[in-house]
Design a protein around this motif. Sequence first.
Motif, PDB file in Angstrom:
ATOM      1  N   GLN A  10      14.355 -34.617   6.599  1.00  0.00           N
ATOM      2  CA  GLN A  10      14.336 -35.432   5.384  1.00  0.00           C
ATOM      3  C   GLN A  10      15.120 -34.717   4.303  1.00  0.00           C
ATOM      4  O   GLN A  10      14.699 -33.668   3.806  1.00  0.00           O
ATOM      5  N   ALA A  11      16.260 -35.300   3.938  1.00  0.00           N
ATOM      6  CA  ALA A  11      17.115 -34.692   2.911  1.00  0.00           C
ATOM      7  C   ALA A  11      17.008 -35.474   1.613  1.00  0.00           C
ATOM      8  O   ALA A  11      16.854 -36.705   1.625  1.00  0.00           O
ATOM      9  N   SER A  12      17.092 -34.770   0.503  1.00  0.00           N
ATOM     10  CA  SER A  12      17.036 -35.418  -0.805  1.00  0.00           C
ATOM     11  C   SER A  12      17.734 -34.545  -1.839  1.00  0.00           C
ATOM     12  O   SER A  12      18.071 -33.390  -1.571  1.00  0.00           O
ATOM     13  N   GLY A  13      17.939 -35.117  -3.030  1.00  0.00           N
ATOM     14  CA  GLY A  13      18.455 -34.339  -4.148  1.00  0.00           C
ATOM     15  C   GLY A  13      19.855 -34.680  -4.605  1.00  0.00           C
ATOM     16  O   GLY A  13      20.344 -34.120  -5.584  1.00  0.00           O
ATOM     17  N   GLY A  14      20.533 -35.590  -3.915  1.00  0.00           N
ATOM     18  CA  GLY A  14      21.874 -35.951  -4.340  1.00  0.00           C
ATOM     19  C   GLY A  14      21.871 -36.717  -5.648  1.00  0.00           C
ATOM     20  O   GLY A  14      20.828 -37.133  -6.145  1.00  0.00           O
ATOM     21  N   GLY A  15      23.052 -36.913  -6.203  1.00  0.00           N
ATOM     22  CA  GLY A  15      23.158 -37.647  -7.447  1.00  0.00           C
ATOM     23  C   GLY A  15      24.527 -37.491  -8.063  1.00  0.00           C
ATOM     24  O   GLY A  15      25.456 -36.968  -7.443  1.00  0.00           O
ATOM     25  N   LEU A  16      24.632 -37.952  -9.304  1.00  0.00           N
ATOM     26  CA  LEU A  16      25.873 -37.889 -10.063  1.00  0.00           C
ATOM     27  C   LEU A  16      25.774 -36.770 -11.096  1.00  0.00           C
ATOM     28  O   LEU A  16      24.783 -36.682 -11.830  1.00  0.00           O
ATOM     29  N   VAL A  17      26.781 -35.930 -11.135  1.00  0.00           N
ATOM     30  CA  VAL A  17      26.781 -34.804 -12.071  1.00  0.00           C
ATOM     31  C   VAL A  17      28.208 -34.578 -12.554  1.00  0.00           C
ATOM     32  O   VAL A  17      29.170 -34.887 -11.842  1.00  0.00           O
ATOM     33  N   GLN A  18      28.335 -34.057 -13.755  1.00  0.00           N
ATOM     34  CA  GLN A  18      29.664 -33.737 -14.278  1.00  0.00           C
ATOM     35  C   GLN A  18      30.156 -32.418 -13.700  1.00  0.00           C
ATOM     36  O   GLN A  18      29.354 -31.556 -13.308  1.00  0.00           O
ATOM     37  N   ALA A  19      31.450 -32.271 -13.675  1.00  0.00           N
ATOM     38  CA  ALA A  19      32.032 -31.014 -13.210  1.00  0.00           C
ATOM     39  C   ALA A  19      31.449 -29.851 -14.006  1.00  0.00           C
ATOM     40  O   ALA A  19      31.285 -29.941 -15.219  1.00  0.00           O
ATOM     41  N   GLY A  20      31.133 -28.782 -13.282  1.00  0.00           N
ATOM     42  CA  GLY A  20      30.502 -27.627 -13.894  1.00  0.00           C
ATOM     43  C   GLY A  20      28.984 -27.670 -13.856  1.00  0.00           C
ATOM     44  O   GLY A  20      28.334 -26.671 -14.152  1.00  0.00           O
ATOM     45  N   GLY A  21      28.437 -28.810 -13.500  1.00  0.00           N
ATOM     46  CA  GLY A  21      26.983 -28.961 -13.438  1.00  0.00           C
ATOM     47  C   GLY A  21      26.401 -28.458 -12.135  1.00  0.00           C
ATOM     48  O   GLY A  21      27.110 -27.905 -11.283  1.00  0.00           O
ATOM     49  N   ASP A  49      11.873 -22.052   1.910  1.00  0.00           N
ATOM     50  CA  ASP A  49      10.511 -21.785   1.460  1.00  0.00           C
ATOM     51  C   ASP A  49       9.609 -22.058   2.649  1.00  0.00           C
ATOM     52  O   ASP A  49       9.384 -23.217   3.009  1.00  0.00           O
ATOM     53  N   ASN A  50       9.104 -20.994   3.252  1.00  0.00           N
ATOM     54  CA  ASN A  50       8.282 -21.157   4.457  1.00  0.00           C
ATOM     55  C   ASN A  50       6.998 -21.932   4.162  1.00  0.00           C
ATOM     56  O   ASN A  50       6.550 -22.736   4.972  1.00  0.00           O
ATOM     57  N   ALA A  51       6.420 -21.695   2.999  1.00  0.00           N
ATOM     58  CA  ALA A  51       5.157 -22.357   2.667  1.00  0.00           C
ATOM     59  C   ALA A  51       5.338 -23.870   2.550  1.00  0.00           C
ATOM     60  O   ALA A  51       4.468 -24.651   2.910  1.00  0.00           O
ATOM     61  N   LYS A  52       6.492 -24.281   2.040  1.00  0.00           N
ATOM     62  CA  LYS A  52       6.761 -25.707   1.866  1.00  0.00           C
ATOM     63  C   LYS A  52       7.574 -26.283   3.028  1.00  0.00           C
ATOM     64  O   LYS A  52       7.881 -27.471   3.041  1.00  0.00           O
ATOM     65  N   ASN A  53       7.920 -25.410   3.975  1.00  0.00           N
ATOM     66  CA  ASN A  53       8.704 -25.857   5.134  1.00  0.00           C
ATOM     67  C   ASN A  53       9.951 -26.609   4.685  1.00  0.00           C
ATOM     68  O   ASN A  53      10.289 -27.677   5.198  1.00  0.00           O
ATOM     69  N   THR A  54      10.634 -26.061   3.709  1.00  0.00           N
ATOM     70  CA  THR A  54      11.774 -26.743   3.114  1.00  0.00           C
ATOM     71  C   THR A  54      12.932 -25.763   2.923  1.00  0.00           C
ATOM     72  O   THR A  54      12.724 -24.588   2.604  1.00  0.00           O
ATOM     73  N   VAL A  55      14.135 -26.287   3.137  1.00  0.00           N
ATOM     74  CA  VAL A  55      15.361 -25.542   2.891  1.00  0.00           C
ATOM     75  C   VAL A  55      16.033 -26.139   1.653  1.00  0.00           C
ATOM     76  O   VAL A  55      16.064 -27.358   1.497  1.00  0.00           O
ATOM     77  N   TYR A  56      16.550 -25.262   0.795  1.00  0.00           N
ATOM     78  CA  TYR A  56      17.174 -25.702  -0.448  1.00  0.00           C
ATOM     79  C   TYR A  56      18.636 -25.271  -0.507  1.00  0.00           C
ATOM     80  O   TYR A  56      18.963 -24.125  -0.182  1.00  0.00           O
ATOM     81  N   LEU A  57      19.498 -26.188  -0.927  1.00  0.00           N
ATOM     82  CA  LEU A  57      20.893 -25.855  -1.173  1.00  0.00           C
ATOM     83  C   LEU A  57      21.136 -25.995  -2.676  1.00  0.00           C
ATOM     84  O   LEU A  57      21.215 -27.108  -3.200  1.00  0.00           O
ATOM     85  N   GLN A  58      21.210 -24.866  -3.356  1.00  0.00           N
ATOM     86  CA  GLN A  58      21.483 -24.854  -4.783  1.00  0.00           C
ATOM     87  C   GLN A  58      22.986 -24.857  -4.982  1.00  0.00           C
ATOM     88  O   GLN A  58      23.681 -23.953  -4.500  1.00  0.00           O
TER      89      GLN A  58
END
Length: 125
Positions: free
Chosen positions: A4-15, A72-81
């Motif tokens: 389950q992937a989430s977090g996309g959106g519209l952002v300005q350059a540099g954001g 995050d092992n506790a949340k069983n989630t991978v994050y791409l910052q």
Amino acid sequence: VQLQASGGGLVQAGGSLRLSCTPSGSTFSTYTMAWFRQAPGKEREFVAAIRWTGGTTYYADSVKGHFTLSRDNAKNTVYLQMNNLKPEDTAFYYCAASLYYTGGYTPSPNTMHYWGKGTLVTVSS
């Protein structure tokens, strides 16, 4: 098995944006989790990967220094910052998982065993 992937959106350059990927339906401790992206008219390309056990990370040269992958092992989630986003980062981003990839080369999409649905990241100039 689902990713389950989430977090996309519209952002300005540099954001910045943070994508999340939560796997379910299997034990993923032996997997390598990865992100790929695909821009319109282009092939799907590798972005970053992380070994669930140990946390070793791998990055495409194009994102080194401004993308960071963590888990995050506790949340069983991978994050791409994703920081300092550029218009060329615009694409659908896909979470994936591989049993066999352990680094040392740029993985192709065929290396992955499971895929999530894409989440769209749009960076405006």
